[in-house]
Design an enzyme around this catalytic site. Sequence first.
Site, PDB file in Angstrom:
ATOM      1  N   CYS A 190       0.812  -1.222   0.000  1.00  0.00           N
ATOM      2  CA  CYS A 190       0.000   0.000   0.000  1.00  0.00           C
ATOM      3  C   CYS A 190       0.843   1.268   0.000  1.00  0.00           C
ATOM      4  CB  CYS A 190      -0.924   0.019   1.205  1.00  0.00           C
ATOM      5  SG  CYS A 190      -2.001  -1.398   1.276  1.00  0.00           S
ATOM      6  N   HIS A 208      -3.482   6.900   3.606  1.00  0.00           N
ATOM      7  CA  HIS A 208      -3.876   5.601   3.070  1.00  0.00           C
ATOM      8  C   HIS A 208      -5.297   5.284   3.528  1.00  0.00           C
ATOM      9  CE1 HIS A 208      -3.844   1.681   1.503  1.00  0.00           C
ATOM     10  NE2 HIS A 208      -3.682   1.043   2.654  1.00  0.00           N
ATOM     11  N   ASN A 236     -10.108  -0.425   0.691  1.00  0.00           N
ATOM     12  CA  ASN A 236      -8.646  -0.314   0.609  1.00  0.00           C
ATOM     13  C   ASN A 236      -8.195  -0.847  -0.755  1.00  0.00           C
ATOM     14  OD1 ASN A 236      -5.885  -0.601   0.805  1.00  0.00           O
ATOM     15  ND2 ASN A 236      -5.918  -1.678   2.764  1.00  0.00           N
TER      16      ASN A 236
END
Length: 340
Positions: A127, A267, A297
Amino acid sequence: MTPQPSPRTRTHLPKRTVSIIGTGSYLPERILTNAELEKMVETNDEWITSRTGIRERRIAAPGETTSDMAANAARAAMEDAGINGDEIDLIILATITPDHFMPSTACLVQTKIGAMKAACFDISAACSGFLYAIEIAQQFITTRTYNTILVIGVDKLSSIVDWKDRNTCVLFGDGAGAAILRHRAQGHGVIATRMGSNGNLADLLAVPGGGSACPITPENVGESLNCIKMEGRETFKHAVTNMVESARQVLDDAGLTGADLACVIPHQANLRIVSAVADRLGVPLDRVMVNLDRFGNTSAAAVAIALDEANRTGRMKVGDYVLLVVFGGGMTWASSVVQW
Ligand code: ACO
């Protein structure tokens, strides 16, 4: 006596000549809601929403690849920047779900967007990949090796999610985000970036099989080793700690505090993580970009998609200070301060 900047600060400061001149993103059309997940695993909308903030996520169409999504985001970024494919010197693509181990997905995107003068490679930082790629691009531009760089964060996590594992399948989605970086003398741009990793925590978040250490064989094919495994609670703790620490470091490098930030783009993993980070940095939530409720996500794409949305919805004015902050498998983390 005038205080002298630390050596660390000195090496990080003269970077305002690298500007983000365009952003783009792409989300697949198909929406997977929490209500649909209730029919797939033992979960419910109330649990998912209260524990994560996620209400729905996007899933790539059958046959739609990581490189397809990346190329769509790249085209949008090129249009925003007003450049064509021939002007791109380098493509850096961050992903943990490449179309293939070889060739790189960046090479496949090159062909799709007609950037045939570019050099291309992929990077893997889960990520955190988009910010790692921004920093790599920044270095190439600062050293005048390249002038115009396309950075892409993209993931098709639906291809590595275990749809029988309620601990993970409710969290993830598919998408792509992109940015064009270019040398711009005395322009606004990337002021400072910090990256970090801790390989001791590699097992917290991993895809154990499918690589050379554990190939998928007829014997282990039913064990979902090619899917994401995660220790959620531990990941949560390290995410908050490392995001806050790296954000504080990068703000310090830039000579700023949370109060100076017009926008924080974190994030998009979990609203509780985002809130904890904002709280510790002293930034009110209305200055924090959140779209995980709609997209979940999307790994390397998440902060890139959020950046594009913040750009297109006018959340950042020219001259504003923006903090981007990420974490992911590895573990990895990174923060950047950008003057928009
Ligand atoms: N529905 C209902 N119950 C569930 C679900 C679900 N989908 N998932 C887990 N539970 C249960 C658990 O089994 C557990 O039950 P138990 O108490 O009977 O054992 C209970 O809910 C609590 O589980 P926890 O894991 O403690 O829940 P927590 O509050 O920590 O939330 C979560 C879990 C959302 C995963 C959280 O820990 C988190 O967000 N962690 C960070 C994850 C993350 O950000 N990962 C992305 C990294 S990015 C990358 O590189 C891909």
